[in-house]
Write a protein that holds these residues in place. Structure first.
Motif, mmCIF file in Angstrom:
data_model
loop_
_atom_site.group_PDB
_atom_site.id
_atom_site.type_symbol
_atom_site.label_atom_id
_atom_site.label_comp_id
_atom_site.label_asym_id
_atom_site.label_seq_id
_atom_site.Cartn_x
_atom_site.Cartn_y
_atom_site.Cartn_z
ATOM 1 N N ILE A 280 0.842 -1.199 0.000
ATOM 2 C CA ILE A 280 0.000 0.000 0.000
ATOM 3 C C ILE A 280 0.879 1.252 0.000
ATOM 4 O O ILE A 280 0.621 2.213 -0.734
ATOM 5 N N ALA A 281 1.921 1.253 0.831
ATOM 6 C CA ALA A 281 2.836 2.397 0.875
ATOM 7 C C ALA A 281 3.461 2.646 -0.495
ATOM 8 O O ALA A 281 3.613 3.792 -0.927
ATOM 9 N N ALA A 282 3.825 1.556 -1.188
ATOM 10 C CA ALA A 282 4.389 1.701 -2.531
ATOM 11 C C ALA A 282 3.356 2.271 -3.502
ATOM 12 O O ALA A 282 3.692 3.081 -4.375
ATOM 13 N N GLY A 283 2.111 1.854 -3.334
ATOM 14 C CA GLY A 283 1.054 2.395 -4.190
ATOM 15 C C GLY A 283 0.863 3.881 -3.986
ATOM 16 O O GLY A 283 0.657 4.637 -4.941
ATOM 17 N N ILE A 294 8.568 3.114 4.708
ATOM 18 C CA ILE A 294 8.083 1.766 4.998
ATOM 19 C C ILE A 294 9.030 0.753 4.348
ATOM 20 O O ILE A 294 9.153 0.677 3.121
ATOM 21 N N ALA A 295 9.716 -0.019 5.190
ATOM 22 C CA ALA A 295 10.661 -1.012 4.690
ATOM 23 C C ALA A 295 9.917 -2.092 3.910
ATOM 24 O O ALA A 295 8.824 -2.513 4.293
ATOM 25 N N GLY A 296 10.513 -2.528 2.806
ATOM 26 C CA GLY A 296 9.903 -3.554 1.975
ATOM 27 C C GLY A 296 9.039 -3.005 0.864
ATOM 28 O O GLY A 296 8.619 -3.752 -0.027
ATOM 29 N N SER A 297 8.763 -1.691 0.914
ATOM 30 C CA SER A 297 7.930 -1.105 -0.147
ATOM 31 C C SER A 297 8.695 -0.963 -1.457
ATOM 32 O O SER A 297 8.090 -0.883 -2.524
ATOM 33 N N GLU A 298 10.026 -0.972 -1.369
ATOM 34 C CA GLU A 298 10.855 -0.736 -2.556
ATOM 35 C C GLU A 298 10.564 -1.729 -3.678
ATOM 36 O O GLU A 298 10.551 -1.363 -4.860
ATOM 37 N N LYS A 299 10.323 -2.981 -3.313
ATOM 38 C CA LYS A 299 10.128 -3.991 -4.362
ATOM 39 C C LYS A 299 8.830 -3.806 -5.141
ATOM 40 O O LYS A 299 8.656 -4.377 -6.223
ATOM 41 N N ALA A 303 9.732 1.174 -11.764
ATOM 42 C CA ALA A 303 11.152 1.223 -12.137
ATOM 43 C C ALA A 303 11.683 2.644 -12.202
ATOM 44 O O ALA A 303 12.822 2.910 -11.804
ATOM 45 N N GLU A 304 10.859 3.589 -12.675
ATOM 46 C CA GLU A 304 11.356 4.959 -12.860
ATOM 47 C C GLU A 304 11.644 5.667 -11.547
ATOM 48 O O GLU A 304 12.290 6.711 -11.542
ATOM 49 N N MET A 305 11.196 5.105 -10.420
ATOM 50 C CA MET A 305 11.481 5.728 -9.127
ATOM 51 C C MET A 305 12.770 5.203 -8.498
ATOM 52 O O MET A 305 13.349 5.859 -7.632
ATOM 53 N N LYS A 306 13.200 4.020 -8.908
ATOM 54 C CA LYS A 306 14.289 3.354 -8.200
ATOM 55 C C LYS A 306 15.636 4.036 -8.382
ATOM 56 O O LYS A 306 16.500 3.950 -7.516
ATOM 57 N N ASP A 307 15.832 4.712 -9.503
ATOM 58 C CA ASP A 307 17.101 5.410 -9.722
ATOM 59 C C ASP A 307 16.889 6.868 -10.118
ATOM 60 O O ASP A 307 17.789 7.523 -10.648
ATOM 61 N N ALA A 308 15.704 7.400 -9.847
ATOM 62 C CA ALA A 308 15.402 8.797 -10.216
ATOM 63 C C ALA A 308 16.286 9.750 -9.426
ATOM 64 O O ALA A 308 16.401 9.626 -8.205
ATOM 65 N N PRO A 309 16.923 10.733 -10.080
ATOM 66 C CA PRO A 309 17.788 11.682 -9.362
ATOM 67 C C PRO A 309 17.025 12.543 -8.366
ATOM 68 O O PRO A 309 17.630 13.106 -7.453
ATOM 69 N N GLU A 310 15.710 12.647 -8.524
ATOM 70 C CA GLU A 310 14.917 13.380 -7.552
ATOM 71 C C GLU A 310 14.746 12.587 -6.252
ATOM 72 O O GLU A 310 14.504 13.166 -5.193
ATOM 73 N N ILE A 311 14.820 11.274 -6.338
ATOM 74 C CA ILE A 311 14.628 10.404 -5.179
ATOM 75 C C ILE A 311 15.963 9.960 -4.602
ATOM 76 O O ILE A 311 16.172 9.955 -3.385
ATOM 77 N N VAL A 312 16.877 9.567 -5.469
ATOM 78 C CA VAL A 312 18.220 9.144 -5.053
ATOM 79 C C VAL A 312 19.128 10.370 -5.108
ATOM 80 O O VAL A 312 19.551 10.800 -6.187
ATOM 81 N N ILE A 313 19.418 10.944 -3.967
ATOM 82 C CA ILE A 313 20.164 12.202 -3.904
ATOM 83 C C ILE A 313 21.604 11.990 -4.395
ATOM 84 O O ILE A 313 22.295 11.078 -3.922
ATOM 85 N N PRO A 314 22.063 12.798 -5.334
ATOM 86 C CA PRO A 314 23.441 12.669 -5.809
ATOM 87 C C PRO A 314 24.446 12.815 -4.664
ATOM 88 O O PRO A 314 24.242 13.617 -3.752
ATOM 89 N N GLU A 315 25.511 12.038 -4.719
ATOM 90 C CA GLU A 315 26.517 12.053 -3.648
ATOM 91 C C GLU A 315 27.056 13.465 -3.408
ATOM 92 O O GLU A 315 27.285 13.872 -2.267
#
Length: 344
Positions: A280-283, A294-299, A303-315
């Protein structure tokens, strides 16, 4: 007495006592606009036979003022962590003890015992993210990782900039731009921030909450915004990108709470537990485009959220971020005065 009936009765009594019996009736949610996935609401309605009504607001201050009046008719609200301690202190919330709910085991350790709600007695995670800039890089070719776009607007963007009217985000950004830290009580720094904002405002075209559609349409060429909103814009307009201001940006979270005068308390508790389910959290995240705590929601994430630069903050940008804080009342009063001056 029939032992089967006795056991069933005991189970139903236990479920009712813990607030997770099959429910019927209504649930009235007060939430930020364009922030709630209707598909997840439909799942909740179908599962519990509850009719959900959602009313939108556009800032923490709007929501707090409405609830302070009393008799709002809302059961649930979604304040940010910078404001949640105020709601708790003023007795506006019901202590629902989410930490004891079935799905609390899914909450990420990073969000299980936050400073703004120790032990999670009142709130459950809804979303978390960052505050930054969003810029059409076809219009503006310069550095977008700076608040300069908002406060000393380049010629290409003058009259095309929007500022989302969330007071603490905007005033904190101005303070960081002039070299101060959030919640500073330094009057010289605060005056600089105030003067900066007043001088910058003529270069803005609007101060509107609903920047997503207007950025997509090209009516705005730049705006302050939150990272999930920026992702939603970029998916429609690939030339619009999110910036992490090098002068400093903040992390924030929004959290689901139950109001002290809620009329549908058990349904509200059901909803708190419901959104801590990873799927539900993923939805919900799939719609609003923010991370959720929420742990486990990642799966279950697209796909477009998993490596999005808006979500994954650049180092390179991580060192510039700090967690949003609740300021002391005397500082909040100055923020409010600055904000009032800006509205003139």
């Amino acid at each position: 007495m029939n032992p089967r009936l006795s056991a069933a009765t005991a189970v139903l009594a236990l479920l009712a006592a813990t607030g997770f019996a099959r429910a019927e009736g209504q649930l009235n949610i007060y939430n930020w606009g364009n922030y709630t996935n209707p598909e997840m609401i439909k799942k909740f309605e179908d599962k519990y036979k509850v009719k959900v009504t959602i009313t939108d607001y556009d800032s923490n201050d709007t929501a707090l003022a409405k609830v302070r009046q009393g008799g709002s008719g809302f059961d649930i609200a979604v304040p940010s962590q910078t404001h949640l301690p105020i709601w708790i202190k003023e007795g506006l919330l019901l202590e629902t003890n989410p930490g004891g709910m079935e799905n609390f085991k899914n909450v990420s350790p990073d969000w299980a015992n936050p400073e703004f709600d120790p032990g999670r007695k009142f709130s459950v995670p809804w979303a978390w993210g960052t505050v930054g800039t969003v810029v059409n890089t076809s219009t503006y070719k310069g550095d977008i990782n700076t608040w300069k776009i908002i406060f000393e607007t380049p010629d290409e963007l003058k009259g095309k900039v929007n500022v989302v009217p969330e007071m603490k985000d905007v005033v904190t950004a101005a303070i960081r731009y002039v070299g101060g830290e959030q919640c500073t009580a330094d009057k010289e720094v605060l005056k600089k921030a105030r003067d900066l904002l007043v001088a910058a405002k003529p270069n803005w075209v609007a101060m509107e909450y609903g920047a997503i559609d207007k950025m997509k349409a090209g009516d705005f060429q730049a705006s302050t915004t939150w990272n999930g909103a920026a992702l939603r814009i970029r998916l429609a307009r690939p030339d619009v990108n999110f910036g992490y201001p090098k002068e400093g940006f903040t992390y924030w979270s929004d959290n689901v709470v139950v109001l002290k005068d809620a009329k549908n308390v058990e349904n509200a508790k059901l909803f708190q537990n419901f959104i801590m389910d990873p799927e539900i959290a993923a939805g919900l995240s799939t719609f609003h485009r923010y991370a959720n705590g929420i742990a486990g929601s990642e799966k279950f994430m697209p796909a477009e959220m998993k490596d999005a630069p808006e979500i994954v903050i650049p180092e390179a940008s991580k060192a510039h971020g700090t967690m949003a804080m609740m300021c002391p009342p005397e500082v909040d009063a100055i923020y409010t005065k600055i904000w009032t001056d800006l509205q003139k």
